[in-house]
Design a protein around this motif. Structure first.
Motif, PDB file in Angstrom:
ATOM      1  N   PRO A 130       2.904  18.256  -0.225  1.00  0.00           N
ATOM      2  CA  PRO A 130       3.572  17.301  -1.156  1.00  0.00           C
ATOM      3  C   PRO A 130       5.002  17.673  -0.893  1.00  0.00           C
ATOM      4  CG  PRO A 130       1.651  18.194  -2.238  1.00  0.00           C
ATOM      5  CD  PRO A 130       1.619  19.002  -1.126  1.00  0.00           C
ATOM      6  N   LYS A 131       5.933  16.827  -1.089  1.00  0.00           N
ATOM      7  CA  LYS A 131       7.210  17.067  -1.286  1.00  0.00           C
ATOM      8  C   LYS A 131       7.779  16.734  -2.678  1.00  0.00           C
ATOM      9  CE  LYS A 131       8.304  15.223   3.525  1.00  0.00           C
ATOM     10  NZ  LYS A 131       8.836  14.378   4.433  1.00  0.00           N
ATOM     11  N   PHE A 132       7.961  17.753  -3.468  1.00  0.00           N
ATOM     12  CA  PHE A 132       8.052  17.717  -4.721  1.00  0.00           C
ATOM     13  C   PHE A 132       9.488  17.433  -5.141  1.00  0.00           C
ATOM     14  CE2 PHE A 132       4.382  20.725  -4.315  1.00  0.00           C
ATOM     15  CZ  PHE A 132       3.875  20.539  -5.268  1.00  0.00           C
ATOM     16  N   ALA A 133       9.617  16.571  -6.162  1.00  0.00           N
ATOM     17  CA  ALA A 133      10.740  15.919  -6.650  1.00  0.00           C
ATOM     18  C   ALA A 133      10.600  15.616  -8.041  1.00  0.00           C
ATOM     19  CB  ALA A 133      11.306  14.852  -5.723  1.00  0.00           C
ATOM     20  N   PRO A 134      11.616  15.519  -8.855  1.00  0.00           N
ATOM     21  CA  PRO A 134      11.436  15.033 -10.384  1.00  0.00           C
ATOM     22  C   PRO A 134      10.974  13.613 -10.413  1.00  0.00           C
ATOM     23  CG  PRO A 134      13.446  16.215  -9.882  1.00  0.00           C
ATOM     24  CD  PRO A 134      13.046  16.001  -8.754  1.00  0.00           C
ATOM     25  N   VAL A 135      10.155  13.291 -11.187  1.00  0.00           N
ATOM     26  CA  VAL A 135       9.356  11.727 -11.474  1.00  0.00           C
ATOM     27  C   VAL A 135       9.078  11.576 -12.665  1.00  0.00           C
ATOM     28  CG1 VAL A 135       7.476  10.446 -10.672  1.00  0.00           C
ATOM     29  CG2 VAL A 135       8.212  12.257  -9.058  1.00  0.00           C
ATOM     30  N   MET A 136       9.733  10.318 -12.988  1.00  0.00           N
ATOM     31  CA  MET A 136       9.626   9.675 -14.184  1.00  0.00           C
ATOM     32  C   MET A 136       7.987   9.131 -14.281  1.00  0.00           C
ATOM     33  SD  MET A 136      12.262  10.453 -15.634  1.00  0.00           S
ATOM     34  CE  MET A 136      12.072   9.770 -17.327  1.00  0.00           C
ATOM     35  N   LEU A 137       7.374   9.760 -15.226  1.00  0.00           N
ATOM     36  CA  LEU A 137       5.562   9.408 -14.815  1.00  0.00           C
ATOM     37  C   LEU A 137       5.491   7.598 -15.502  1.00  0.00           C
ATOM     38  CD1 LEU A 137       3.055  10.404 -14.000  1.00  0.00           C
ATOM     39  CD2 LEU A 137       2.659  11.285 -16.221  1.00  0.00           C
ATOM     40  N   HIS A 138       6.246   7.542 -16.140  1.00  0.00           N
ATOM     41  CA  HIS A 138       6.124   5.867 -16.708  1.00  0.00           C
ATOM     42  C   HIS A 138       6.204   5.160 -15.876  1.00  0.00           C
ATOM     43  CE1 HIS A 138       5.778   2.985 -20.084  1.00  0.00           C
ATOM     44  NE2 HIS A 138       6.599   2.261 -19.347  1.00  0.00           N
ATOM     45  N   GLU A 139       7.318   5.024 -15.077  1.00  0.00           N
ATOM     46  CA  GLU A 139       7.683   4.066 -14.087  1.00  0.00           C
ATOM     47  C   GLU A 139       6.885   4.116 -12.892  1.00  0.00           C
ATOM     48  OE1 GLU A 139      11.711   4.927 -13.020  1.00  0.00           O
ATOM     49  OE2 GLU A 139      12.837   4.566 -14.833  1.00  0.00           O
ATOM     50  N   LEU A 140       6.315   5.472 -12.543  1.00  0.00           N
ATOM     51  CA  LEU A 140       5.475   5.729 -11.401  1.00  0.00           C
ATOM     52  C   LEU A 140       4.245   4.911 -11.693  1.00  0.00           C
ATOM     53  CD1 LEU A 140       4.927   6.760  -8.592  1.00  0.00           C
ATOM     54  CD2 LEU A 140       4.028   8.937 -10.030  1.00  0.00           C
ATOM     55  N   VAL A 141       3.623   5.031 -13.168  1.00  0.00           N
ATOM     56  CA  VAL A 141       2.450   4.354 -13.373  1.00  0.00           C
ATOM     57  C   VAL A 141       2.496   2.888 -13.343  1.00  0.00           C
ATOM     58  CG1 VAL A 141       0.704   4.257 -15.255  1.00  0.00           C
ATOM     59  CG2 VAL A 141       1.693   6.385 -14.655  1.00  0.00           C
ATOM     60  N   GLU A 142       3.421   2.524 -13.765  1.00  0.00           N
ATOM     61  CA  GLU A 142       3.993   1.055 -13.758  1.00  0.00           C
ATOM     62  C   GLU A 142       3.661   0.495 -12.403  1.00  0.00           C
ATOM     63  OE1 GLU A 142       3.849  -2.332 -16.004  1.00  0.00           O
ATOM     64  OE2 GLU A 142       3.993  -0.243 -16.992  1.00  0.00           O
ATOM     65  N   ASP A 143       4.397   1.173 -11.637  1.00  0.00           N
ATOM     66  CA  ASP A 143       4.550   0.655 -10.158  1.00  0.00           C
ATOM     67  C   ASP A 143       3.102   0.765  -9.605  1.00  0.00           C
ATOM     68  OD1 ASP A 143       7.197   0.256 -10.209  1.00  0.00           O
ATOM     69  OD2 ASP A 143       8.095   2.107  -9.543  1.00  0.00           O
ATOM     70  N   ALA A 144       2.258   1.777  -9.840  1.00  0.00           N
ATOM     71  CA  ALA A 144       1.076   1.741  -9.266  1.00  0.00           C
ATOM     72  C   ALA A 144       0.060   0.661 -10.003  1.00  0.00           C
ATOM     73  CB  ALA A 144       0.433   3.202  -9.711  1.00  0.00           C
ATOM     74  N   ALA A 145       0.138   0.156 -11.096  1.00  0.00           N
ATOM     75  CA  ALA A 145      -0.551  -0.727 -11.639  1.00  0.00           C
ATOM     76  C   ALA A 145      -0.213  -1.993 -11.006  1.00  0.00           C
ATOM     77  CB  ALA A 145      -0.438  -0.717 -13.109  1.00  0.00           C
ATOM     78  N   LEU A 146       0.859  -2.385 -10.689  1.00  0.00           N
ATOM     79  CA  LEU A 146       1.075  -3.407  -9.926  1.00  0.00           C
ATOM     80  C   LEU A 146       0.573  -3.675  -8.573  1.00  0.00           C
ATOM     81  CD1 LEU A 146       4.977  -3.927 -10.954  1.00  0.00           C
ATOM     82  CD2 LEU A 146       3.303  -5.335 -11.697  1.00  0.00           C
ATOM     83  N   ASP A 147       0.692  -2.035  -7.888  1.00  0.00           N
ATOM     84  CA  ASP A 147       0.083  -2.373  -6.650  1.00  0.00           C
ATOM     85  C   ASP A 147      -1.513  -2.550  -6.667  1.00  0.00           C
ATOM     86  OD1 ASP A 147       2.597  -1.935  -5.372  1.00  0.00           O
ATOM     87  OD2 ASP A 147       2.369   0.213  -5.531  1.00  0.00           O
ATOM     88  N   ALA A 148      -2.033  -1.872  -7.674  1.00  0.00           N
ATOM     89  CA  ALA A 148      -3.506  -2.151  -7.770  1.00  0.00           C
ATOM     90  C   ALA A 148      -4.039  -3.380  -8.354  1.00  0.00           C
ATOM     91  CB  ALA A 148      -3.839  -0.920  -8.762  1.00  0.00           C
ATOM     92  N   ARG A 149      -2.780  -4.198  -8.998  1.00  0.00           N
ATOM     93  CA  ARG A 149      -3.236  -5.457  -9.286  1.00  0.00           C
ATOM     94  C   ARG A 149      -4.028  -5.574 -10.734  1.00  0.00           C
ATOM     95  NH1 ARG A 149      -6.284  -9.468  -5.525  1.00  0.00           N
ATOM     96  NH2 ARG A 149      -7.275  -7.594  -4.914  1.00  0.00           N
ATOM     97  N   ALA A 150      -3.484  -4.276 -11.443  1.00  0.00           N
ATOM     98  CA  ALA A 150      -3.976  -3.965 -12.934  1.00  0.00           C
ATOM     99  C   ALA A 150      -2.998  -4.677 -13.780  1.00  0.00           C
ATOM    100  CB  ALA A 150      -4.207  -2.596 -13.156  1.00  0.00           C
TER     101      ALA A 150
END
Length: 474
Positions: free
Chosen positions: A319-339
């Motif tokens: 993994p290439k570690f970097a600061p991540v805003m978890l709320h935005e990451l989950v929201e984008d993943a939900a769109l990709d998963a069509r949830a």
């Protein structure tokens, strides 16, 4: 390639250190013994000279007038003791025997034989050994009775010379004893310990060069000590590694063949899908009834083939570690998963907007996509009249880690899926699934230093992802 040996000759490495240590210890012991021995030699030497003085004192007792003694007799007495003068003291009186030509000493040092403690004797010996030439030695000791006292004046050089010769002999004997003892101990220790260790070490080096060569597996001895345990454990480890490498090679060859077949199969299924789409446009009632089932079956087969190819091409980069805003990451993943944005599902992102952690956003996003995609597919397959599917993501934080939960209200996991939950091709909960999503999600989570586990839930399914908030400092 020829496997290297640990040692090029017998007397190197541990062997050299062992010999040097043995010799050093023996010489150290000899040095400790040398000083009392040297002091004892000096005391004995002085006592021998003092005995001559005692004999001279007896002569003085037998002769009323010392001056009447023949000169040749006094010279013989002094010569036998190597002394220049002998003084006999008793009851407050002193009698003197000296050479015809008296010697006037410049530097006189006293050796009192009445001092019998070891410290005084050792210090006196060292003083004599390291003194320069030209000193006169005054030996003081008791006579035949406690009241008599005998003194000798003599050059110190003969004593110092004899002490040097004695020291030289001690050094030669010490080196001889050290060499013989070191050789005997080395042969014994080498036979019992060093040779087996060299055998094990050389075997490890050879096996490392060719771990697939079964003839290099160590044959353990029948020893029951620690070395015997080491040999047996090493042999077992080499056998396991040999079997694992052969199995991995077979699996790699099989996987390559499956990948090639799967690639061709996918192309064939794609062509069949195009044909099925054309067939579905026909007006024949039988075709219209069977075409949807045919299309669905082909879609599943193509999806299965594509997932196998994706798993085979799965990147192994860290993994290439970097600061991540978890709320935005989950929201984008939900769109990709069509949830998110799905009219058939209720979607809730319960992750705090300010929550930040260090992770690889691309890899961690795949974890959420896989989990939410599985949840969506399970809810779509469980569709019932009046049923409203829900998918939610929640987060709980502590000082060092965060627990992220992906929750749905579906039918839950069947027992077979629970038993092989994270095993590729075996952990799927739906018909036609591969189980690769959970396997990939677990690998990514563990690569981030976290864990993925099935959580407890009364309704539906819950997956808990435990991740550190910050990357561990190495």
């Amino acid at each position: 390639m020829k496997a290297p040996n640990v040692t090029k000759n017998r007397f190197s490495g541990l062997s050299y250190k062992l010999i040097a240590t043995i010799i050093g210890v023996i010489l150290l012991v000899e040095i400790v013994i040398y000083f009392p021995s040297l002091a004892s030699f000096r005391t004995t030497w002085l006592q021998d000279r003092l005995r001559v003085g005692v004999v001279a004192a007896r002569v003085l007792d037998a002769v009323p007038d010392v001056l009447a003694l023949p000169r040749n007799l006094t010279d013989r007495l002094l010569g036998s003791a190597g002394a220049d003068a002998i003084v006999y003291r008793r009851e407050g009186q002193s009698q003197l025997i000296e050479r015809t030509e008296p010697v006037m000493p410049e530097r006189v040092v006293t050796a009192d034989l009445r001092q019998t403690d070891l410290g005084s004797q050792v210090m006196g010996a060292l003083d004599t050994l390291f003194a320069g030439p030209g000193r006169t030695l005054r030996i003081v000791g008791e006579g035949d009775n406690d009241e008599a006292l005998v003194e000798l004046l003599m050059p110190e050089n003969p004593l110092r010379r004899d002490m040097i010769d004695y020291s030289r002999g001690i050094i030669l004997v010490s080196f001889g004893i050290a060499a013989v003892t070191a050789f005997v101990l080395y042969m014994l220790v080498s036979t019992l310990f060093l040779d087996p260790i060299l055998r094990v070490t050389n075997n490890m080096l050879r096996f490392r060069k060719a771990p697939e060569n079964g003839s290099l597996i160590l044959s353990p001895s029948t020893r029951r000590d620690e070395i015997g345990i080491l040999e047996r454990e090493l042999s077992a480890m080499e056998q396991d590694l040999f079997s694992m490498l052969r199995q991995r090679r077979h699996l790699a060859d099989l996987g390559l063949a499956v990948a090639k077949i799967n690639h061709d199969l996918r192309n064939t299924l794609t062509s069949a899908q195009l044909l099925s789409d054309q067939v579905a446009t026909l007006d024949d009632p039988k075709v219209q009834r069977l075409a949807p089932r045919l299309v669905t079956t082909l879609d599943k087969a193509i999806g299965f083939a594509q997932s196998v190819l994706d798993f085979g091409r799965e990147a192994t980069a860290p993994p290439k570690f970097a600061p991540v805003m978890l709320h935005e990451l989950v929201e984008d993943a939900a769109l990709d998963a069509r949830a998110a944005g799905n009219p058939m599902l209720d979607w809730k992102n319960g992750v705090p907007e300010e929550l930040e952690l260090e992770a690889d956003p691309s890899q961690l996003g795949r974890v959420f996509v896989n989990l939410m995609k599985n949840a969506r597919e399970a809810l779509e397959a469980y569709s019932r009249e009046g049923f409203q599917g829900r998918i939610a993501v929640e987060a709980q934080t502590s000082d060092a880690e965060v627990i992220i939960s992906v929750i749905d209200n579906g039918p839950g996991l069947p027992p077979r899926a629970r038993d092989n939950l994270f095993v590729a091709f075996e952990g799927s909960a739906r018909s036609g699934g591969t189980g690769l999503g959970l396997a990939i999600a677990r690998e990514i989570t563990e690569a981030h230093g976290g864990a993925l586990a099935l959580g407890e839930s009364d309704v539906g399914t819950r997956f808990d992802i435990t991740l550190p908030l910050h990357r561990p400092q190495l």
